[in-house]
Design a protein around this motif. Structure first.
Motif, PDB file in Angstrom:
ATOM      1  N   HIS A   1       0.839  -1.206   0.000  1.00  0.00           N
ATOM      2  CA  HIS A   1       0.000   0.000   0.000  1.00  0.00           C
ATOM      3  C   HIS A   1       0.870   1.250   0.000  1.00  0.00           C
ATOM      4  N   ARG A   2       0.904   1.930  -1.152  1.00  0.00           N
ATOM      5  CA  ARG A   2       1.694   3.155  -1.305  1.00  0.00           C
ATOM      6  C   ARG A   2       0.815   4.370  -1.607  1.00  0.00           C
ATOM      7  N   ASP A   3      -0.329   4.147  -2.267  1.00  0.00           N
ATOM      8  CA  ASP A   3      -1.178   5.266  -2.671  1.00  0.00           C
ATOM      9  C   ASP A   3      -2.639   4.930  -2.391  1.00  0.00           C
TER      10      ASP A   3
ATOM     11  N   TRP B   1     -10.343  -6.314  -3.028  1.00  0.00           N
ATOM     12  CA  TRP B   1      -8.992  -5.769  -2.822  1.00  0.00           C
ATOM     13  C   TRP B   1      -8.914  -5.191  -1.418  1.00  0.00           C
ATOM     14  N   ILE B   2      -7.816  -5.522  -0.727  1.00  0.00           N
ATOM     15  CA  ILE B   2      -7.562  -4.928   0.579  1.00  0.00           C
ATOM     16  C   ILE B   2      -6.053  -4.746   0.720  1.00  0.00           C
ATOM     17  N   ALA B   3      -5.643  -3.670   1.362  1.00  0.00           N
ATOM     18  CA  ALA B   3      -4.217  -3.420   1.573  1.00  0.00           C
ATOM     19  C   ALA B   3      -3.676  -4.357   2.647  1.00  0.00           C
ATOM     20  N   GLN B   4      -2.379  -4.651   2.565  1.00  0.00           N
ATOM     21  CA  GLN B   4      -1.751  -5.578   3.507  1.00  0.00           C
ATOM     22  C   GLN B   4      -1.610  -4.980   4.900  1.00  0.00           C
ATOM     23  N   ARG B   5      -1.877  -3.672   5.033  1.00  0.00           N
ATOM     24  CA  ARG B   5      -1.719  -3.009   6.324  1.00  0.00           C
ATOM     25  C   ARG B   5      -2.679  -1.835   6.387  1.00  0.00           C
ATOM     26  N   GLU B   6      -2.934  -1.375   7.592  1.00  0.00           N
ATOM     27  CA  GLU B   6      -3.769  -0.184   7.776  1.00  0.00           C
ATOM     28  C   GLU B   6      -2.883   1.041   7.549  1.00  0.00           C
ATOM     29  N   GLY B   7      -3.216   1.847   6.567  1.00  0.00           N
ATOM     30  CA  GLY B   7      -2.391   3.007   6.236  1.00  0.00           C
ATOM     31  C   GLY B   7      -1.277   2.651   5.271  1.00  0.00           C
ATOM     32  N   ARG B   8      -0.792   3.669   4.568  1.00  0.00           N
ATOM     33  CA  ARG B   8       0.247   3.450   3.556  1.00  0.00           C
ATOM     34  C   ARG B   8       1.604   3.160   4.201  1.00  0.00           C
ATOM     35  N   ALA B   9       2.436   2.404   3.480  1.00  0.00           N
ATOM     36  CA  ALA B   9       3.818   2.171   3.919  1.00  0.00           C
ATOM     37  C   ALA B   9       4.641   3.373   3.477  1.00  0.00           C
ATOM     38  N   LYS B  10       4.573   4.433   4.263  1.00  0.00           N
ATOM     39  CA  LYS B  10       5.215   5.693   3.863  1.00  0.00           C
ATOM     40  C   LYS B  10       6.739   5.563   3.799  1.00  0.00           C
ATOM     41  N   ASP B  11       7.300   4.582   4.520  1.00  0.00           N
ATOM     42  CA  ASP B  11       8.749   4.390   4.516  1.00  0.00           C
ATOM     43  C   ASP B  11       9.195   3.344   3.487  1.00  0.00           C
ATOM     44  N   GLY B  12       8.265   2.880   2.635  1.00  0.00           N
ATOM     45  CA  GLY B  12       8.610   1.875   1.630  1.00  0.00           C
ATOM     46  C   GLY B  12       8.832   0.488   2.195  1.00  0.00           C
ATOM     47  N   ASN B  13       8.464   0.303   3.454  1.00  0.00           N
ATOM     48  CA  ASN B  13       8.685  -0.964   4.145  1.00  0.00           C
ATOM     49  C   ASN B  13       7.392  -1.783   4.099  1.00  0.00           C
ATOM     50  N   ASP B  14       7.216  -2.596   3.076  1.00  0.00           N
ATOM     51  CA  ASP B  14       5.959  -3.318   2.849  1.00  0.00           C
ATOM     52  C   ASP B  14       5.880  -4.551   3.746  1.00  0.00           C
ATOM     53  N   MET B  15       5.012  -4.484   4.757  1.00  0.00           N
ATOM     54  CA  MET B  15       4.853  -5.601   5.689  1.00  0.00           C
ATOM     55  C   MET B  15       3.368  -5.832   5.961  1.00  0.00           C
ATOM     56  N   THR B  16       2.962  -7.088   5.923  1.00  0.00           N
ATOM     57  CA  THR B  16       1.564  -7.446   6.162  1.00  0.00           C
ATOM     58  C   THR B  16       1.255  -7.456   7.656  1.00  0.00           C
TER      59      THR B  16
ATOM     60  N   ILE C   1      15.381   8.849   1.360  1.00  0.00           N
ATOM     61  CA  ILE C   1      16.325   7.842   0.855  1.00  0.00           C
ATOM     62  C   ILE C   1      15.887   6.439   1.291  1.00  0.00           C
ATOM     63  N   GLU C   2      15.511   6.308   2.562  1.00  0.00           N
ATOM     64  CA  GLU C   2      15.056   5.004   3.078  1.00  0.00           C
ATOM     65  C   GLU C   2      13.805   4.518   2.346  1.00  0.00           C
ATOM     66  N   MET C   3      12.910   5.455   2.011  1.00  0.00           N
ATOM     67  CA  MET C   3      11.662   5.125   1.318  1.00  0.00           C
ATOM     68  C   MET C   3      11.928   4.396   0.001  1.00  0.00           C
ATOM     69  N   TYR C   4      12.925   4.878  -0.743  1.00  0.00           N
ATOM     70  CA  TYR C   4      13.254   4.260  -2.027  1.00  0.00           C
ATOM     71  C   TYR C   4      14.210   3.061  -1.868  1.00  0.00           C
ATOM     72  N   ALA C   5      14.963   3.041  -0.770  1.00  0.00           N
ATOM     73  CA  ALA C   5      15.946   1.956  -0.573  1.00  0.00           C
ATOM     74  C   ALA C   5      15.339   0.699   0.049  1.00  0.00           C
ATOM     75  N   ASN C   6      14.330   0.855   0.893  1.00  0.00           N
ATOM     76  CA  ASN C   6      13.786  -0.287   1.633  1.00  0.00           C
ATOM     77  C   ASN C   6      13.330  -1.451   0.742  1.00  0.00           C
ATOM     78  N   PRO C   7      12.672  -1.203  -0.418  1.00  0.00           N
ATOM     79  CA  PRO C   7      12.295  -2.338  -1.269  1.00  0.00           C
ATOM     80  C   PRO C   7      13.498  -3.162  -1.738  1.00  0.00           C
TER      81      PRO C   7
END
Length: 368
Positions: free
Chosen positions: A112-114, A192-207, A357-363
């Motif tokens: 969830h990014r947008d 469709w449902i996002a893997q988490r409540e709220g966007r992963a603003k730090d690019g850290n996608d975790m369910t 930087i972390e936002m783009y690097a975390n993936p």
């Protein structure tokens, strides 16, 4: 089922017979008309805005008079998405759709990014591949204005009541939501449902395992073990990758404020403005990857969350800006890539730059 006996009436999207009245309410909603004027004619004077309001209402009444069903609305959304993506992206690509059955309903769980574009992009791919579009989970925190509720329910969105308070109300809300998801899938409507409540603003996608636990509330009521119930849901992880996040600077600033001050105060209509920026902002290349249906036995929400994360991280498409942010060396990192990242960083205070930087690097780190 009559509307009076409908247990999902307050959370579900509109049915065909409810579409004309909902559109009429939207056209006559002053906040909705004012929002259009604000974004289309922001540079115009107050007298012009007052003059144009009845013209917009008349135009919408004429344009929407032919919309009588959910499918009619979906066709309009499809046309809007096509023209929007042409203007705001350098192309959207898809993988994995060929492995899905157009006649089967699935429970799509994506990173969830947008707020608006994540489900819209998944729907766009499904629609163009001959699948029916999905019903979309949306938090009631985004529905503070009646016109927002109308628009979302017109576009096959169902409401997740995050504002529920107290154990009894929360259990009732979770039970209703869990039952509605199962009911939708059983009536051949994908979700469709996002893997988490709220966007992963730090690019850290975790369910969040709590979301997976919610799915099983209806399973527990039916006395079906977690692993068996989960398999019946036909879960498909989806990984969405944006080369450019139109809200990256705003997200980095919010994360920095949270860290520095312990809180971040949203403005009244910040969520709505984020939705608009996400839709009209430049996205670069976008890739949407559909994973494999979860068919193995997972005894707990935590184990299932690990499998969803594994697929989302493996399927995530990395772009040169991700590799640059992560400190990798690659021939794909051009001077233009470096200039793009530098321009983003210049928009932030020095202490907040690491957040972007972390936002783009975390993936990149998650993919490893």
């Amino acid at each position: 089922m009559s509307i009076d006996n409908d247990p999902y009436k307050e959370i579900r999207p509109y049915n065909d017979d409810e579409i004309p009245a909902a559109l009429d309410r939207l056209i006559n909603d002053a906040d909705f008309i004012n929002a259009i004027i604000k974004y289309r004619f922001s540079h115009k004077s107050a007298w012009f805005k007052q003059l144009v309001s009845p013209i917009i209402k008349f135009y919408l009444k004429l344009k929407w008079s032919k919309l009588k069903s959910v499918d009619d609305i979906q066709f309009e959304v499809k046309n809007f998405m096509g023209s929007t993506l042409d203007k705001t992206s350098n192309g959207v690509t898809y993988t994995g759709l060929e492995n899905l059955d157009p006649n089967q309903a699935y429970l799509f769980i994506s990173n969830h990014r947008d707020i608006a574009m994540d489900p819209a992009l998944v729907n766009w791919g499904l629609y163009n591949a001959g699948h029916r579009t999905m019903r979309i989970a949306i938090g009631d925190n985004l529905l503070k204005m009646p016109c927002a509720t109308e628009m979302m329910k017109l576009n096959k969105s169902f409401i997740v009541k995050r504002s529920a308070k107290g154990p009894r109300e929360m259990m009732k809300t979770l039970g209703q939501l869990s039952a509605y998801i199962k009911h939708s899938l059983e009536t051949n409507n994908s979700i469709w449902i996002a893997q988490r409540e709220g966007r992963a603003k730090d690019g850290n996608d975790m369910t969040e395992p709590a979301i997976l636990k919610m799915f099983h509330v209806e399973g527990r009521r039916q006395k079906i073990p977690f692993s068996d119930y989960v398999k019946s849901l036909k879960i498909v992880p989806v990984s969405i990758s944006y080369e450019n996040d139109p809200l990256d600077v705003a997200k980095a600033n919010e994360l920095y404020q949270m860290e520095a001050n312990g809180h971040y105060q949203k403005t009244e209509f910040e969520d709505i403005e984020s939705i608009v920026t996400g839709i009209i902002g430049e996205k670069g290349r976008v890739h949407v990857s559909f994973g494999d249906v979860v068919t193995d036995d997972f005894e707990t929400p935590d184990l299932l969350a690990q499998e969803i994360d594994r697929q989302i991280h493996d399927l995530y498409r990395l772009y040169p800006i991700n590799l640059l942010a992560a400190g990798h060396k690659s021939d794909s990192i051009t001077d233009e890539t470096k200039a793009t990242l530098a321009a983003k960083l210049r928009q932030l205070p020095e202490n907040a730059q690491t957040k972007l930087i972390e936002m783009y690097a975390n993936p990149v780190f998650k993919k490893k």
